[in-house]
Design a protein around this motif. Structure first.
Motif, PDB file in Angstrom:
ATOM      1  N   UNK A  65       0.891  -1.219  -0.178  1.00 50.59           N
ATOM      2  CA  UNK A  65       0.170  -0.005   0.144  1.00 50.59           C
ATOM      3  C   UNK A  65       0.804   1.329  -0.018  1.00 50.59           C
ATOM      4  N   UNK A  66       1.994   1.123   0.620  1.00 54.43           N
ATOM      5  CA  UNK A  66       3.026   2.318   0.939  1.00 54.43           C
ATOM      6  C   UNK A  66       3.341   2.668  -0.625  1.00 54.43           C
ATOM      7  N   UNK A  67       3.793   1.507  -1.187  1.00 50.75           N
ATOM      8  CA  UNK A  67       4.397   1.497  -2.493  1.00 50.75           C
ATOM      9  C   UNK A  67       3.443   2.212  -3.566  1.00 50.75           C
ATOM     10  N   UNK A  68       2.242   1.637  -3.350  1.00 48.67           N
ATOM     11  CA  UNK A  68       1.281   2.219  -4.466  1.00 48.67           C
ATOM     12  C   UNK A  68       0.791   3.753  -4.236  1.00 48.67           C
ATOM     13  N   UNK A  69       0.754   4.084  -2.821  1.00 46.80           N
ATOM     14  CA  UNK A  69       0.560   5.349  -2.626  1.00 46.80           C
ATOM     15  C   UNK A  69       1.771   6.151  -3.141  1.00 46.80           C
ATOM     16  N   UNK A  70       3.029   5.952  -3.096  1.00 48.64           N
ATOM     17  CA  UNK A  70       4.155   6.706  -3.395  1.00 48.64           C
ATOM     18  C   UNK A  70       4.082   6.738  -4.844  1.00 48.64           C
ATOM     19  N   UNK A  71       3.676   5.503  -5.559  1.00 48.89           N
ATOM     20  CA  UNK A  71       3.570   5.572  -7.090  1.00 48.89           C
ATOM     21  C   UNK A  71       2.582   6.538  -7.460  1.00 48.89           C
ATOM     22  N   UNK A  72       1.666   7.276  -6.653  1.00 43.28           N
ATOM     23  CA  UNK A  72       0.724   8.013  -6.860  1.00 43.28           C
ATOM     24  C   UNK A  72       1.409   9.515  -6.683  1.00 43.28           C
ATOM     25  N   UNK A  73       2.364   9.521  -5.996  1.00 48.38           N
ATOM     26  CA  UNK A  73       2.917  11.021  -5.857  1.00 48.38           C
ATOM     27  C   UNK A  73       3.200  11.289  -4.350  1.00 48.38           C
ATOM     28  N   UNK A  74       2.369  10.584  -3.608  1.00 51.47           N
ATOM     29  CA  UNK A  74       2.779  10.929  -2.154  1.00 51.47           C
ATOM     30  C   UNK A  74       3.871  10.422  -1.508  1.00 51.47           C
ATOM     31  N   UNK A  75       4.354  11.239  -0.521  1.00 51.25           N
ATOM     32  CA  UNK A  75       5.594  10.643   0.144  1.00 51.25           C
ATOM     33  C   UNK A  75       4.960   9.890   1.190  1.00 51.25           C
ATOM     34  N   UNK A  76       5.136   8.650   1.105  1.00 56.70           N
ATOM     35  CA  UNK A  76       4.588   7.732   1.629  1.00 56.70           C
ATOM     36  C   UNK A  76       5.610   6.813   2.520  1.00 56.70           C
ATOM     37  N   UNK A  77       5.492   6.719   4.223  1.00 53.67           N
ATOM     38  CA  UNK A  77       6.203   5.955   4.815  1.00 53.67           C
ATOM     39  C   UNK A  77       5.213   5.006   5.495  1.00 53.67           C
ATOM     40  N   UNK A  78       5.818   3.734   5.710  1.00 49.70           N
ATOM     41  CA  UNK A  78       5.174   2.547   6.366  1.00 49.70           C
ATOM     42  C   UNK A  78       5.554   2.521   7.829  1.00 49.70           C
ATOM     43  N   UNK A  79       4.848   2.477   8.871  1.00 57.97           N
ATOM     44  CA  UNK A  79       5.266   2.372  10.015  1.00 57.97           C
ATOM     45  C   UNK A  79       4.612   0.895  10.723  1.00 57.97           C
ATOM     46  N   UNK A  80       5.633   0.080  11.162  1.00 59.78           N
ATOM     47  CA  UNK A  80       5.473  -1.214  11.415  1.00 59.78           C
ATOM     48  C   UNK A  80       4.992  -1.295  12.853  1.00 59.78           C
ATOM     49  N   UNK A  81       3.795  -1.947  13.329  1.00 61.76           N
ATOM     50  CA  UNK A  81       3.523  -1.819  14.738  1.00 61.76           C
ATOM     51  C   UNK A  81       3.566  -3.349  15.182  1.00 61.76           C
ATOM     52  N   UNK A  82       3.586  -3.654  16.355  1.00 61.38           N
ATOM     53  CA  UNK A  82       3.608  -5.216  16.934  1.00 61.38           C
ATOM     54  C   UNK A  82       2.102  -5.693  16.795  1.00 61.38           C
ATOM     55  N   UNK A  83       1.981  -6.858  16.519  1.00 62.50           N
ATOM     56  CA  UNK A  83       0.597  -7.461  16.401  1.00 62.50           C
ATOM     57  C   UNK A  83       0.091  -7.296  17.584  1.00 62.50           C
ATOM     58  N   UNK A  84      -1.280  -7.346  17.662  1.00 66.01           N
ATOM     59  CA  UNK A  84      -2.164  -7.282  18.506  1.00 66.01           C
ATOM     60  C   UNK A  84      -1.900  -6.169  19.551  1.00 66.01           C
ATOM     61  N   UNK A  85      -2.412  -6.596  20.991  1.00 67.14           N
ATOM     62  CA  UNK A  85      -2.338  -5.624  22.071  1.00 67.14           C
ATOM     63  C   UNK A  85      -1.081  -4.917  22.395  1.00 67.14           C
ATOM     64  N   UNK A  86       0.113  -5.556  22.081  1.00 68.49           N
ATOM     65  CA  UNK A  86       1.291  -5.185  22.140  1.00 68.49           C
ATOM     66  C   UNK A  86       1.581  -3.793  21.346  1.00 68.49           C
ATOM     67  N   UNK A  87       0.649  -3.489  20.536  1.00 65.62           N
ATOM     68  CA  UNK A  87       0.904  -2.056  19.817  1.00 65.62           C
ATOM     69  C   UNK A  87       0.226  -1.188  20.539  1.00 65.62           C
TER      70      UNK A  87
END
Ligand code: NAD
Ligand SMILES: O=C(O)C(=O)C[C@@H](O)[C@H](O)[C@H](O)COP(=O)(O)O
Length: 545
Positions: free
Chosen positions: A239-261
């Motif tokens: 999704x980040x790449x797709x948005x970057x391709x559309x001209x946005x400065x797109x970053x992805x931030x990975x969170x831990x799974x489930x409640x640890x996030x």
């Protein structure tokens, strides 16, 4: 040899229907799709045929459809992505003008997005795509007279390449047949009204919804942050790449799974990433994941610069029917569940049902607790639908999946539309949550939310019964239906003092007064204030293991 003018084969998402319809219009003929023939004959969607009767049965139906189509259809024909797996189907194609539409993995990830009706690609699309193509490429090549690459080509360019490769004669366009772009059913749109000064927004339920993102993000945004859990790392990056391709400065931030996030440390990590990217008030956060992810994404959006826009893309049942809708955002603290947060509604919610295909069954079932909650507090039809086939309700292939999700969203949408900030009516959505949250805290947030809420609802039903408000049949129905989908009904008896302590910080408490949502009857929730401690203990006795 008589038969179709062109037969299109190739992997899912390559655009066989779009190109096929366009080609048929250019050639002045008709378009036919054997997947559609199978669905018509079976009277149910393909996912359900797979679920009910298995792949072998589906391939047999498909073989029959291909036999009929190559004999009786003189226009453009397209076959399902896996049709070539069947040896007899491959033999049926011998001598016909078969075109293999190919695409490379990057193109596939872009087009497939979250995996609309392509569940397996949702979690690790690149790897799974490569494995799938390694198993199928030689079969497509075996049956094809020619290969037409679709990468970086519009459907019109692909259709032209096929016409050129097969030297097909162009005819007048058949009446009523025109290029429609990707064939897809329109999503259901559920409105959430603006309340307490917030803007209205829509919850979309359907397939292939990621194309809606740019419109929701809008022209004013320069940067987009895509927050996703570890489990959806590949999807988040796609999704980040797709948005970057559309001209946005797109970053992805990975969170831990489930409640640890849902911790202040994770929120701080996100704030740091936004700060380092120069995120301004016109920039946008996209939260893709379960309720834990969208709760954090919404909270980060609410707190960054005192509020930026955000979009929720829930990928769990619970996220779709509850967490992503209504603007409650937040994190947990050691003292209790969701104790820090804000009311900050999203700009839009995209519920792509295909995402549910990759959800582990226990997480799927956890979401059923909130659906059942919506049934008890407001829409009993939900309960009837589940009771008609509880086993099927545990899976995305169940006959009522979309209806259950949409009904539950409507319940929530209606409530939050009139009471965003929980000054009254919204409290009913907390049915089962007073004890549920206390259990979650007691389990150090290692339990699934829906499992805890399930026990909390049985407790609330018993409380209602003991307080003389709820009839026996409705109270008993809680146990039957929750158990029928595999949710727990009991918790450790020796934990009551700790749970009672935990419940004191529930957000519905006022001073020392404990408050619970109970039912007066099916669909008639109400508040029970300060129940007698002996009644509370007796109700807990009914859920103690
Ligand atoms: N804000 C609200 O109004 C609201 C309402 C209800 C619940 N909640 C919160 O939602 C949370 C629970 O949400 P949940 O049940 O979605 O759990 P979750 O967010 O913890 O997700 C469950 C697990 O599934 C993974 N996952 C998510 N989507 C997936 C997919 N499509 N395929 C495979 N794995 C996937 C996640 O990474 C996680 O490990 C709780 O924190 C609860 O408090 C909030
Ligand atoms: O949206 C609401 O309001 C709810 O109460 C929905 C609940 O299902 C959800 O778990 C919510 O996060 C609980 O909110 P809280 O304020 O009790 O933390």
């Amino acid at each position: 040899m008589s038969g179709p003018l062109v037969v299109l084969v190739g992997p899912m998402g390559v655009g066989k229907s779009t190109v096929g319809e366009l080609l048929a219009a250019r050639l002045g003929t008709t378009y036919r799709d054997t997947d559609a023939d199978v669905v018509t004959e079976a009277g149910k969607p393909i996912a359900e045929i797979f679920y009910d009767e298995g792949e072998e049965h589906f391939r047999a139906l498909e073989r029959r459809a291909v036999t009929a189509a190559v004999a009786g259809h003189a226009g453009v024909l397209s076959l399902g992505g896996g049709a070539v797996l069947d040896g007899a189907t491959r033999e049926l194609l011998a001598g016909h003008p078969v075109v293999y539409l190919s695409m490379d993995v990057e193109e596939a990830v872009r087009r497939v997005g979250l995996g609309a009706a392509r569940p397996l690609l949702a979690v690790n699309p690149r790897r799974q795509w490569r494995e799938l193509m390694d198993a199928r490429r030689h079969l497509y090549e075996e049956v094809a007279r020619t290969v037409v690459a679709t990468d970086d080509r519009t459907p019109e360019e692909v259709a032209q390449a096929i016409i050129d490769a097969l030297e097909l004669p162009e005819g007048a366009a058949a009446p009523g047949v025109e290029s429609t772009g990707m064939t897809q059913q329109a999503p259901t749109r559920i409105q959430v009204a603006g309340s307490a000064g917030s803007d209205p927004y829509e919850v979309l339920v359907g397939h292939q919804l990621l194309g809606e993102l740019p419109q929701l993000i809008g022209d004013r945004a320069k940067r987009v942050a895509v927050l996703h859990p570890e489990a959806l790392a590949e999807t988040g990056e796609a999704v980040r790449q797709d948005l970057a391709d559309q001209g946005y400065e797109a970053i992805a931030i990975q969170l831990p799974n489930a409640e640890e996030a849902k911790t202040v440390e994770v929120a701080a990590y996100c704030w740091k990433a936004l700060g380092q990217t120069g995120f301004t008030r016109t920039d946008v956060i996209v939260g893709i994941g379960g309720g834990a992810t969208t709760d954090v994404a919404g909270f980060v959006a609410a707190s960054w610069l005192r509020g930026v826009r955000w979009i929720a893309v829930p990928t769990t049942v619970l996220g779709m029917v509850d967490a992503a809708v209504g603007g409650k955002t937040g994190i947990n603290t050691a003292e209790g569940k969701n104790l820090v947060g804000a009311f900050h509604p999203p700009a839009g919610v995209l519920c792509d049902l295909a995402a549910l295909e990759s959800l582990p069954v226990n997480d799927y079932v956890s979401g059923m607790a909130e659906i059942i909650k919506a049934g008890f507090i407001a829409d009993p039809v939900i309960l009837d639908l589940i009771e008609s086939d509880p086993e099927a309700a545990r899976t995305p292939a169940g006959p009522h999946t979309a209806e259950l999700i949409e009904r539950s969203i409507r319940v929530k949408a209606e409530v939050v539309s009139s009471d965003l900030k929980e000054s009254g009516l919204r409290e009913i959505l907390n049915y089962g949550h007073t004890l549920g949250h206390a259990i979650e805290k007691n389990e150090r947030y290692k339990w699934r939310h829906g499992a805890a809420v399930s026990i909390g609802m049985v407790f609330a039903a018993e409380l209602g019964r003991l307080a003389g408000r709820l009839d026996d049949a409705t109270a008993d129905r809680h146990r039957t239906i929750l158990q029928s989908v595999g949710l727990p009904l009991t918790y450790r008896g020796d934990q009551w003092p700790k749970l009672l302590e935990n419940m004191k910080v529930d957000k519905k408490s006022r001073g020392d007064l404990l408050r619970f949502i109970v039912l007066d009857a099916l669909g008639k929730p109400t508040v029970l204030e300060g129940p007698d401690p002996a009644v509370l203990l007796a109700a807990y006795g009914e859920v103690s293991a």
